[in-house]
Design a protein around this motif. Structure first.
Motif, short mmCIF file in Angstrom:
data_model
loop_
_atom_site.label_atom_id
_atom_site.label_comp_id
_atom_site.label_asym_id
_atom_site.label_seq_id
_atom_site.Cartn_x
_atom_site.Cartn_y
_atom_site.Cartn_z
N ASP B 249 -21.90 48.49 0.98
CA ASP B 249 -21.78 48.90 -0.53
C ASP B 249 -20.21 48.27 -1.36
O ASP B 249 -20.09 47.42 -2.38
CB ASP B 249 -22.00 50.28 -1.46
N LYS B 300 -21.32 45.45 -3.32
CA LYS B 300 -20.74 46.09 -4.52
C LYS B 300 -19.78 45.78 -5.74
O LYS B 300 -19.23 46.56 -6.79
CB LYS B 300 -22.04 47.78 -5.18
N ARG B 301 -18.73 46.56 -5.20
CA ARG B 301 -17.43 46.37 -5.18
C ARG B 301 -15.90 46.28 -3.81
O ARG B 301 -16.70 46.60 -2.36
CB ARG B 301 -16.90 47.92 -5.35
N LYS B 324 -16.84 40.76 -9.23
CA LYS B 324 -16.71 42.48 -8.74
C LYS B 324 -15.83 42.67 -9.19
O LYS B 324 -14.06 42.47 -8.92
CB LYS B 324 -17.07 42.50 -7.68
N GLU B 325 -15.22 44.05 -9.24
CA GLU B 325 -14.18 44.78 -9.41
C GLU B 325 -13.85 45.23 -7.93
O GLU B 325 -14.25 45.04 -7.04
CB GLU B 325 -14.64 46.90 -9.67
N LYS B 351 -16.30 56.08 -4.66
CA LYS B 351 -17.41 56.97 -6.05
C LYS B 351 -16.78 56.07 -7.41
O LYS B 351 -17.31 56.60 -8.44
CB LYS B 351 -15.55 57.58 -5.77
N LYS B 352 -16.45 55.25 -7.07
CA LYS B 352 -16.31 54.27 -8.56
C LYS B 352 -17.28 53.69 -8.77
O LYS B 352 -17.37 52.47 -9.46
CB LYS B 352 -14.93 53.05 -8.79
N ILE B 353 -18.18 53.21 -7.39
CA ILE B 353 -19.17 52.42 -7.26
C ILE B 353 -20.42 52.75 -8.33
O ILE B 353 -20.85 54.14 -8.19
CB ILE B 353 -19.74 52.35 -6.52
N PRO B 354 -21.12 52.30 -9.44
CA PRO B 354 -21.13 53.01 -10.82
C PRO B 354 -23.56 53.34 -9.60
O PRO B 354 -24.02 51.96 -8.73
CB PRO B 354 -22.04 52.41 -11.44
N GLY B 355 -23.25 53.76 -9.92
CA GLY B 355 -25.34 54.65 -9.36
C GLY B 355 -24.47 55.22 -7.91
O GLY B 355 -25.58 56.22 -7.48
#
Lengths: 256, 378
Positions: B249, B300-301, B324-325, B351-355
């Motif tokens: 992730d 994801k991040r 990506k962020e 924690k900041k990853i949406p979902g």
């Protein structure tokens, strides 16, 4: 017909960029002739400075480096320590050696690097257009001492030959001049002697050569020679300041 | 050959000897002083030359002179000393001479401190000195890798006739680890080729110079150097990925010792099923943008963790191209994230990853450690 004079093999045929009356050309020729006469052209590496003699690598006809400003003695250290069989010399002006390169020259001398330094002192920054140098005479007008060098503000001129001759290690320190044919002949003797000491594996050798700069002094070449004689010679006295003959072998060679 | 327990700085000195480098010019500065100390002792044993220069300015010009006469040569220093060397480094790069420099980085700016930092990343990778030159820059994350990369540095320097710098944070220089050297004795000498100043016997004179008063000629030199740097970038990028075999992730980007600290944190998270991958550039210049982009595309991040205020971050952003962020966590001044603190930072990013992200850390990201900023001054 008997040939009594030839262009030294140690200079290329490229015309120099030096101003009319400048003595760099004379000093180049002296260095070239000395190296040729000593038979070491093919194992000589010269190091050109930043300043008027920056293009010396074009004029000397053997392997040449171009250094950064003032650092030629450090480069010479690297070259000579790495290949001791080479004859290594630096050719530096007064801004290069006595100002920005003061640290490098003093430490190369004090370590007893087995190199030869030709120090051309014309009491001014030539290449950049006639600014005050550490060697500029008291009262001498330059573009950055428009009222004449004031020792109360900037101190007196640095006498490099005397400074270096206070060090225990250097083998040979001398000052010569180019203001007359007689002194030019004497300059050649001293420069040749310095290179001979290097060939004999003596440590650090240094010849300061007083030189004229008609362009930046605002004088004719003839007037410049007279100015050098009258103004510079009493302060920058000529002669051998230190030689191996002054000391025992053991002392001079410093255990090298 | 058996492994030997060695301090990083001493292992770097021995690695140079094994690579055939028996000429060293340097100046003492903490935390790299064990390199000159080791070589002052060792080089006479192998017929080499050790010279203690009067300054880093002089040391860097000594290696300029030494490399110019065709001798394999090394200097080492630490951050403020490298700043003083940047003048000569520019000349050496311009003259296309093979030298190796090692920077055992301490904290800055200014006199900074003597503890480990990574604050010279931009200085090393984006220039430092004047003009359009580049260094090849290698960043080890262990004493063994420092040995391997010092040897590689000499190979690259001579292959491309260019200065190569190895940057290790102070920990690399100061810690002891078991190391194995790939060869016995001293490697073969450098081939002086057709460029070194060895005396002009039997050939035309040679000139080593970086002055080109004709603008077209000077432009051509710059184009030639650029073509060389492009060639190096094409062939010499090196990197490591860790824990990326399976989906992840979060992608952590770190170099040098920080990457090792992050690995410990990643292993710990993996035990809870939390999926974090690591990308570590080994050549920080040329930077492996394409490989990093591929790793970023699977995440994801992204989080960048460095011992500076966000220097490699700039290269990660270039690789990422806004896709990506990216979070950043940094320490400086000699403060080093512990594995727990690194993990803490990773959990904040997760924690900041949406979902949300896969896996679960039973105890929330608050228990184990304090953020670096709350540390007491030492």
């Amino acid at each position: 017909m008997k040939k009594i004079f030839a262009h030294t093999t140690c200079l290329t045929s490229k015309p120099t960029h030096y101003c009319p009356g400048c003595t760099h050309g004379v000093i180049h020729r002296i260095v070239g002739e000395a190296i040729e006469e000593l038979g070491v052209r093919e194992r000589t590496v010269g190091i050109a400075p930043v300043g008027c003699a920056v293009l010396a690598y074009e004029y000397f006809n053997f392997d040449m480096f171009e250094a950064s400003h003032g650092r030629a003695p450090a480069m010479a250290t690297g070259a000579k320590r790495s290949r001791p069989e080479l004859i290594v010399f630096t050719y530096q002006g007064d801004g290069d050696l006595a100002s920005i390169g003061m640290g490098e020259i003093v430490h190369a001398a004090n370590r007893g690097e087995k190199i030869t330094v030709i120090f051309v002192n014309n009491a001014v920054y030539g290449m950049t257009g006639g600014q005050m140098a550490p060697t500029t005479m008291p009262g001498q007008y330059t573009t950055t001492s428009p009222n004449g060098r004031n020792p109360a503000e900037v101190g007196y001129p640095t006498r490099m030959a005397e400074i270096l001759s206070t060090l225990t290690t250097p083998a040979f320190v001398a000052r010569a001049s180019t203001h007359s044919p007689k002194e030019i002949i004497r300059t050649k003797e001293l420069i040749k002697r310095a290179f001979r000491y290097q060939i004999e594996d003596r440590c650090f050798t240094f010849v300061e050569v007083l030189s004229i700069c008609p362009t930046n002094w605002g004088l004719s070449p003839r007037e410049s020679e007279k100015w050098l004689e009258k103004e510079m010679l009493p302060y920058y006295t000529l002669g051998v300041k230190k030689s191996p003959e002054d000391f025992s072998e053991e002392w001079i060679d410093g255990g090298h | 050959m058996a492994k030997k327990l060695m301090k990083g700085n001493e292992a770097i000195g021995e690695a140079a000897i094994r690579a055939g480098c028996v000429h060293f010019f340097g100046y003492p500065i903490t935390p790299q002083s064990e390199v000159p100390e080791y070589l002052a002792r060792r080089l006479p044993e192998v017929g080499g030359k050790y010279v203690q220069a009067e300054s880093e300015v002089a040391a860097s010009n000594m290696i300029y002179g030494s490399a110019g006469v065709g001798i394999r040569v090394l200097t080492t220093s630490s951050s403020p000393g490298i700043s003083l060397m940047t003048e000569a480094i520019s000349y050496i790069a311009a003259c296309e001479l093979p030298v190796v420099l090692v920077n055992i980085m301490r904290s800055g700016p200014g006199l900074g401190g003597i503890l480990p930092a990574q604050g010279d990343y931009l200085q090393a990778t984006k220039g430092g000195g004047h003009g359009d030159y580049q260094l090849v820059v290698l960043a080890p994350s262990s004493v063994q890798e420092a040995v391997d990369l010092v040897i590689l540095a000499f190979q690259l320097a001579e292959k491309y006739l260019t200065p190569v710098m190895v940057i290790g944070d102070g920990m690399i220089g100061q810690m002891m680890e078991p190391v194995e050297f790939p060869s016995e004795g001293v490697g073969p000498p450098l081939d002086p080729g057709d460029w070194a100043l060895t005396g002009c016997k039997g050939r035309e004179k040679r000139i080593i110079n970086s002055l080109y008063l004709d603008p077209v000629e000077c432009n051509n030199i710059n184009l030639k150097l650029k073509a060389k740097y492009d060639l190096i970038a094409e062939h010499e990028k090196r990197w490591e990925v860790y824990n990326t075999e399976r989906p992840y992730d979060l992608l952590v980007c770190a170099f040098g010792m920080m990457s090792r600290i992050c690995k410990t944190a990643i292993d710990d998270l993996a035990r809870d099923g939390i999926r974090v991958g690591l990308f570590r550039p080994i050549t920080v210049n040329p930077f492996p943008y394409e490989a990093l982009r591929q790793a970023i595309d699977r995440a994801k991040r992204v989080v960048v963790i460095e011992m500076n205020m966000g220097q490699m971050l700039e290269d990660v952003k270039l690789a990422c191209e806004g896709s990506k962020e990216i979070d950043f966590y940094g320490t400086a001044g000699g403060v080093v994230f512990s594995p727990d603190e690194a993990q803490e930072n990773m959990l904040v990013s997760l924690k900041k990853i949406p979902g949300g992200a896969a896996g679960k850390k039973p105890e929330a990201a608050t228990k184990k450690s304090k953020p670096a900023k709350k540390r007491k001054s030492r």
